[in-house]
Design a protein around this motif. Structure first.
Motif, mmCIF file in Angstrom:
data_model
loop_
_atom_site.group_PDB
_atom_site.id
_atom_site.type_symbol
_atom_site.label_atom_id
_atom_site.label_comp_id
_atom_site.label_asym_id
_atom_site.label_seq_id
_atom_site.Cartn_x
_atom_site.Cartn_y
_atom_site.Cartn_z
ATOM 1 N N TYR A 1 5.323 -3.562 6.876
ATOM 2 C CA TYR A 1 4.754 -2.583 7.797
ATOM 3 C C TYR A 1 4.855 -1.202 7.167
ATOM 4 O O TYR A 1 5.932 -0.810 6.673
ATOM 5 C CB TYR A 1 5.492 -2.597 9.131
ATOM 6 N N TYR A 2 3.761 -0.464 7.157
ATOM 7 C CA TYR A 2 3.757 0.904 6.640
ATOM 8 C C TYR A 2 3.867 1.881 7.798
ATOM 9 O O TYR A 2 3.073 1.838 8.747
ATOM 10 C CB TYR A 2 2.486 1.173 5.844
ATOM 11 N N ALA A 3 4.873 2.768 7.725
ATOM 12 C CA ALA A 3 5.080 3.799 8.747
ATOM 13 C C ALA A 3 4.579 5.131 8.194
ATOM 14 O O ALA A 3 5.278 5.777 7.404
ATOM 15 C CB ALA A 3 6.560 3.888 9.095
ATOM 16 N N ASP B 1 6.128 7.786 5.663
ATOM 17 C CA ASP B 1 5.551 7.460 4.360
ATOM 18 C C ASP B 1 6.386 6.395 3.644
ATOM 19 O O ASP B 1 6.655 6.498 2.450
ATOM 20 C CB ASP B 1 5.422 8.715 3.484
ATOM 21 N N PHE B 2 6.786 5.364 4.399
ATOM 22 C CA PHE B 2 7.586 4.269 3.855
ATOM 23 C C PHE B 2 7.032 2.928 4.319
ATOM 24 O O PHE B 2 6.520 2.807 5.444
ATOM 25 C CB PHE B 2 9.039 4.335 4.337
ATOM 26 N N THR B 3 7.172 1.926 3.476
ATOM 27 C CA THR B 3 6.981 0.556 3.931
ATOM 28 C C THR B 3 8.342 -0.029 4.296
ATOM 29 O O THR B 3 9.369 0.333 3.719
ATOM 30 C CB THR B 3 6.353 -0.331 2.839
ATOM 31 N N PHE B 4 8.335 -0.913 5.255
ATOM 32 C CA PHE B 4 9.514 -1.671 5.643
ATOM 33 C C PHE B 4 9.177 -3.147 5.424
ATOM 34 O O PHE B 4 8.274 -3.688 6.071
ATOM 35 C CB PHE B 4 9.888 -1.406 7.104
ATOM 36 N N ASN B 5 9.881 -3.778 4.492
ATOM 37 C CA ASN B 5 9.532 -5.119 4.056
ATOM 38 C C ASN B 5 10.556 -6.152 4.513
ATOM 39 O O ASN B 5 11.767 -5.910 4.447
ATOM 40 C CB ASN B 5 9.433 -5.178 2.529
ATOM 41 N N GLN B 6 10.058 -7.288 4.953
ATOM 42 C CA GLN B 6 10.870 -8.455 5.235
ATOM 43 C C GLN B 6 10.364 -9.583 4.344
ATOM 44 O O GLN B 6 9.192 -9.581 3.939
ATOM 45 C CB GLN B 6 10.757 -8.861 6.711
ATOM 46 N N TYR B 7 11.217 -10.549 4.044
ATOM 47 C CA TYR B 7 10.823 -11.627 3.144
ATOM 48 C C TYR B 7 11.131 -12.982 3.772
ATOM 49 O O TYR B 7 12.285 -13.262 4.129
ATOM 50 C CB TYR B 7 11.536 -11.496 1.797
ATOM 51 N N ALA C 1 8.490 5.667 -1.954
ATOM 52 C CA ALA C 1 7.675 6.001 -0.791
ATOM 53 C C ALA C 1 6.237 5.553 -0.977
ATOM 54 O O ALA C 1 5.844 4.999 -2.005
ATOM 55 C CB ALA C 1 7.750 7.505 -0.533
ATOM 56 N N GLY C 2 5.444 5.800 0.064
ATOM 57 C CA GLY C 2 4.032 5.490 0.021
ATOM 58 C C GLY C 2 3.725 4.103 0.553
ATOM 59 O O GLY C 2 4.599 3.401 1.065
ATOM 60 N N ASN C 3 2.471 3.707 0.405
ATOM 61 C CA ASN C 3 1.996 2.396 0.844
ATOM 62 C C ASN C 3 1.381 1.688 -0.363
ATOM 63 O O ASN C 3 0.169 1.482 -0.431
ATOM 64 C CB ASN C 3 0.974 2.557 1.970
ATOM 65 N N PRO C 4 2.217 1.316 -1.329
ATOM 66 C CA PRO C 4 1.720 0.763 -2.588
ATOM 67 C C PRO C 4 1.341 -0.713 -2.438
ATOM 68 O O PRO C 4 1.540 -1.315 -1.377
ATOM 69 C CB PRO C 4 2.922 0.927 -3.526
#
Length: 244
Positions: free
Chosen positions: A17-19, A23-29, A160-163
């Motif tokens: 999810y990009y917030a 300006d961060f993604t929050f990743n789950q795996y 940061a960012g939405n790479p």
């Protein structure tokens, strides 16, 4: 909230999810196996959207293991909601996380692994690595999936960012930029350089991971050992500058 789902290694899926306000993604795996494992539970308030995204891969009720690095809302905020949805799920953690945090916080008893103890989920084998204060938190641990050489490295390499979901180019430069920005703001000193940090980073480097599964930013495929060694040099360099 728009969650993206991408396979970054064999049966390892990045749910992100990009917030924009941060300006961060929050990743789950999600690791799809005989006993599926979810690493990072995500925020409590995002549970509905995250569980819907995970449903694109498997039935969330089939999750068997829940893991995370250290006690923070993005790492384990929705832990009890996942436990409620998946009746056979168990949290896996180290002794500090289990005894100091989860004994009170979690709705079910956690499985505590010793440093370098292995959890088998079917075809995959997860090595628990005790890494106190790396990235941060006394309870910090990391997981290394041995069969595909994937290191779940939490906030290490944070950028940061939405790479893109997965890259094969340098991730140390963006992480260095973020560390420099953080040093001037409220997240200064979030990752300390202690008397044990160099040895812990060398231990991670010796694993020679082929995939690095980051909490914030792109996952990486390639020479993970080199990336970890270069990151250690940057962390030490900035710690020395900070001490001057």
């Amino acid at each position: 909230m728009d969650f993206s789902v991408n396979e970054i290694a064999a049966d390892v899926f990045r749910i992100s999810y990009y917030a924009p306000e941060l300006d961060f993604t929050f990743n789950q795996y999600l690791v799809r196996d005989e006993e599926p494992l979810l690493y990072h539970t995500g925020f409590r308030k995002m549970f509905g959207e995250a569980s819907s995204a995970l449903r694109r891969i498997i039935d969330p009720a089939k999750i068997r293991w829940l893991g995370y690095s250290h006690f923070e809302p993005d790492e384990c905020g929705a832990l009890n909601q996942w436990l409620d949805m998946a009746p056979a799920a168990t949290v896996v953690c180290g002794p500090v996380g289990g005894g100091v945090v989860l004994d009170d916080y979690a709705d079910r008893t956690a499985r505590i692994l010793r440093d370098d103890e292995v959890l088998t989920t079917g075809r995959k084998r997860f090595l628990l690595l005790s890494t106190p204060h790396l990235p941060h938190g006394w309870d910090a641990t990391l997981l290394f999936e041995e069969t595909e050489a994937t290191l779940f490295c939490s906030d290490l390499f944070l950028h940061a960012g939405n790479p893109p979901a997965l890259v094969e180019n340098d991730i140390v430069g963006p992480a260095r930029d973020q560390l420099l920005r953080s040093a001037a703001g409220p997240f200064a000193h979030a990752t300390p350089w202690t008397t044990r940090t160099a040895d812990m980073m060398k231990g991670l480097t010796r694993l020679n991971p082929r995939t690095l599964a980051l909490m914030h930013g792109s996952a990486f495929r390639g020479d993970g050992g080199k990336m970890l060694g270069d990151l250690a040099n940057v962390m030490q360099e900035l710690a020395v500058k900070d001490a001057l």
